[in-house]
Design a protein around this motif. Structure first.
Motif, PDB file in Angstrom:
ATOM      1  N   ASN A   1       0.824  -1.210   0.000  1.00 54.76           N
ATOM      2  CA  ASN A   1       0.000   0.000   0.000  1.00 54.76           C
ATOM      3  C   ASN A   1       0.860   1.263   0.000  1.00 54.76           C
TER       4      ASN A   1
ATOM      5  N   LYS B   1       2.136   2.642  -3.402  1.00 52.49           N
ATOM      6  CA  LYS B   1       1.293   3.579  -4.151  1.00 52.49           C
ATOM      7  C   LYS B   1       1.793   5.015  -3.977  1.00 52.49           C
TER       8      LYS B   1
ATOM      9  N   SER C   1       3.816   8.169  -6.907  1.00 49.86           N
ATOM     10  CA  SER C   1       2.955   9.299  -7.265  1.00 49.86           C
ATOM     11  C   SER C   1       3.733  10.536  -7.706  1.00 49.86           C
TER      12      SER C   1
END
Length: 207
Positions: free
Chosen positions: A30, A33, A37
Motif C-alpha cells: 500500500n 502507491k 505518485s
C-alpha cells in the motif's frame, strides 16, 4: 452436527504469524502507491517504450532473483529483456549491454557493491539507468537517471533482516512495469501465443 477440533497452541501461533506477515507485506504494498505518485513511473515507462534496444535487469542476491522474474515477464509480453548477473558483468558480460539498451538495477539498500561496475559502465557510455531502491541518496539512487523508490517500511521478517516485504514490493513493481508495457504496446492474446507455444498456456491459446 460436525464440530471442528480446537486449534492447538502451535496452530494458533503459526496462524498468528501468517497473519502478521500478510499484514506487514500488505502495508508495504500500500505504501508503494505513495512512492510512485511523483511521476517517476511514467518517466520509466516512457524510457522503456522508446528504447531501441533491450531492457537489461540486474541485481544481486534476492534482488537478483526478483530481477530474473521481471526480465522474464517483460520478455514474454513483448518487451525484449534479459537478466545480467552483476558479478558476471564484471568479468565480461558488460559486453552484453549496448548504448541502445535501458538498464534496470535493483538494490533495496542501494549499496550493493557488485553493481558498481554496471553503474560506471552506464555512466561512461550514456546508457539510461532506472534505479529501484528504497534510498534515493544511496549510490544506486544517485546514479540513476530515473528512481523508482521502494517503501522504506522494514521487513516482515521478525529479525528485520531477511528480504521479505522489500522483495514483495519489488516483485509488484516489476508487475506494474510489465502491465504498463503490455497496455502501452497493445500486446494481444495472439502476440502472447507467439511466445507461449508450450505448456498449459500454449494449449489454451491454441484452442
Amino acid at each position: 452436527m460436525i464440530t471442528m477440533p480446537e486449534k492447538t497452541n502451535t496452530e494458533q501461533t503459526d496462524l498468528a504469524s501468517a497473519i502478521r506477515t500478510i499484514d506487514s507485506e500488505t502495508d508495504t504494498i500500500n505504501k508503494l502507491k505513495e512512492t510512485l505518485s511523483d511521476g517517476s513511473l511514467t518517466r520509466a515507462l516512457d524510457t522503456m517504450q522508446k528504447s531501441k534496444g533491450r531492457i537489461i535487469v540486474t541485481g544481486m542476491g534476492k534482488s537478483g532473483h526478483i530481477g530474473k522474474k521481471i526480465a522474464a515477464s517483460l520478455a514474454s509480453t513483448g518487451t525484449p529483456s534479459f537478466f545480467v548477473h552483476p558479478a558476471e558483468a564484471s568479468h565480461g558480460d558488460l559486453g552484453m549491454i549496448t548504448e541502445d539498451d535501458v538498464v534496470i538495477a535493483i538494490s533495496n539498500s542501494g549499496e550493493s557493491k557488485e553493481l558498481i561496475d554496471i553503474l560506471n559502465y552506464c555512466k561512461r557510455f550514456g546508457i539510461t539507468l532506472i534505479s529501484i531502491t528504497k534510498n534515493p541518496e544511496s549510490s544506486l539512487g544517485k546514479a540513476g537517471d530515473i528512481i523508482l523508490r521502494l517503501p522504506n517500511n522494514g521487513e516482515a521478517c521478525p529479525l528485520g533482516l531477511a528480504p521479505t516485504s522489500s522483495t514483495t514490493a519489488t516483485l509488484v513493481l516489476g508487475a506494474i512495469l510489465t502491465i504498463g508495457m503490455i497496455e502501452r504496446n497493445g500486446f494481444s492474446k495472439s502476440d502472447f501465443n507467439d511466445r507461449h507455444p508450450g505448456g498449459k498456456l500454449g494449449s489454451i491459446l491454441q484452442r
